[in-house]
Design a protein around this motif. Sequence first.
Motif, PDB file in Angstrom:
ATOM      1  N   CYS A   1      -0.599 -40.472 -53.295  1.00 29.37           N
ATOM      2  CA  CYS A   1      -2.043 -40.403 -53.528  1.00 29.37           C
ATOM      3  C   CYS A   1      -2.264 -39.885 -54.939  1.00 29.37           C
ATOM      4  CB  CYS A   1      -2.700 -39.478 -52.517  1.00 29.37           C
ATOM      5  SG  CYS A   1      -4.480 -39.316 -52.721  1.00 29.37           S
TER       6      CYS A   1
ATOM      7  N   TRP B   1      -2.925 -34.658 -46.519  1.00 30.05           N
ATOM      8  CA  TRP B   1      -3.056 -35.854 -45.700  1.00 30.05           C
ATOM      9  C   TRP B   1      -3.552 -35.490 -44.297  1.00 30.05           C
ATOM     10  CZ3 TRP B   1      -2.072 -40.579 -47.874  1.00 30.05           C
ATOM     11  CH2 TRP B   1      -1.406 -40.578 -49.101  1.00 30.05           C
TER      12      TRP B   1
ATOM     13  N   ARG C   1      -4.474 -37.658 -40.549  1.00 32.17           N
ATOM     14  CA  ARG C   1      -4.208 -38.930 -39.884  1.00 32.17           C
ATOM     15  C   ARG C   1      -5.059 -39.050 -38.632  1.00 32.17           C
ATOM     16  NH1 ARG C   1       1.984 -37.961 -37.547  1.00 32.17           N
ATOM     17  NH2 ARG C   1       1.432 -36.454 -35.913  1.00 32.17           N
TER      18      ARG C   1
ATOM     19  N   ARG D   1      -9.075 -37.157 -35.827  1.00 32.47           N
ATOM     20  CA  ARG D   1      -8.388 -36.971 -37.098  1.00 32.47           C
ATOM     21  C   ARG D   1      -7.774 -35.575 -37.127  1.00 32.47           C
ATOM     22  NH1 ARG D   1     -11.189 -38.842 -42.688  1.00 32.47           N
ATOM     23  NH2 ARG D   1     -11.424 -40.673 -41.364  1.00 32.47           N
TER      24      ARG D   1
ATOM     25  N   TYR E   1      -4.966 -40.589 -44.191  1.00 30.61           N
ATOM     26  CA  TYR E   1      -5.987 -40.429 -45.222  1.00 30.61           C
ATOM     27  C   TYR E   1      -5.593 -39.312 -46.173  1.00 30.61           C
ATOM     28  CZ  TYR E   1      -8.935 -43.061 -41.975  1.00 30.61           C
ATOM     29  OH  TYR E   1      -9.456 -44.015 -41.141  1.00 30.61           O
TER      30      TYR E   1
ATOM     31  N   TYR F   1      -6.647 -36.591 -48.904  1.00 28.44           N
ATOM     32  CA  TYR F   1      -7.872 -35.843 -49.175  1.00 28.44           C
ATOM     33  C   TYR F   1      -7.627 -34.814 -50.274  1.00 28.44           C
ATOM     34  CZ  TYR F   1      -6.938 -31.154 -47.364  1.00 28.44           C
ATOM     35  OH  TYR F   1      -6.471 -29.887 -47.216  1.00 28.44           O
TER      36      TYR F   1
ATOM     37  N   TRP G   1     -12.180 -38.032 -50.021  1.00 30.07           N
ATOM     38  CA  TRP G   1     -11.256 -38.781 -49.175  1.00 30.07           C
ATOM     39  C   TRP G   1     -10.872 -40.092 -49.835  1.00 30.07           C
ATOM     40  CZ3 TRP G   1      -9.447 -36.616 -44.721  1.00 30.07           C
ATOM     41  CH2 TRP G   1     -10.135 -35.483 -44.254  1.00 30.07           C
TER      42      TRP G   1
ATOM     43  N   GLN H   1      -9.019 -43.988 -49.321  1.00 25.86           N
ATOM     44  CA  GLN H   1      -9.039 -44.992 -48.267  1.00 25.86           C
ATOM     45  C   GLN H   1      -7.832 -44.776 -47.364  1.00 25.86           C
ATOM     46  OE1 GLN H   1      -7.590 -45.471 -51.071  1.00 25.86           O
ATOM     47  NE2 GLN H   1      -5.990 -47.038 -50.941  1.00 25.86           N
ATOM     48  N   GLY H   2      -7.935 -45.105 -46.157  1.00 24.61           N
ATOM     49  CA  GLY H   2      -6.837 -44.924 -45.218  1.00 24.61           C
ATOM     50  C   GLY H   2      -5.726 -45.931 -45.447  1.00 24.61           C
TER      51      GLY H   2
END
Length: 118
Positions: free
Chosen positions: A21, A35, A37, A44, A93, A95, A108, A110-111
């Motif tokens: 990321c 992260w 998930r 989440r 994701y 963050y 955030w 994008q997943g």
Amino acid sequence: VQLQASGGGLVQAGGSLRLSCAASGSILSIIAMGWFRQGPGKQRELVARITSHGGTNYADSVKGRFTISRDNPKNKVGLQMNSLKPEDTAVYYCYANYDGSGVEYDSWGQGTLVTVSS
């Protein structure tokens, strides 16, 4: 702060994947990155987190298998996932928690889908 995640994909149980990321924008204001998930039908959850000082914390379910790291100049974070299990299947994701004039915000990315087959 804007986040761009990469990595993920399909892997067999016991395999490894690495997520990355990259943050852009006001990266000096970042307090922590990490992260989350969200698995099918699940809420989440935090997977791993690393602070600007290098402190880390992990979900119990991934301790010993996942490693979070931060690359200089501290605008990138990686998540090395080893010994993957089918229950690790989720959208991951990225963050960032950052300071905006004395107020903390979350940003955030994008997943990215991680699928672990049994």
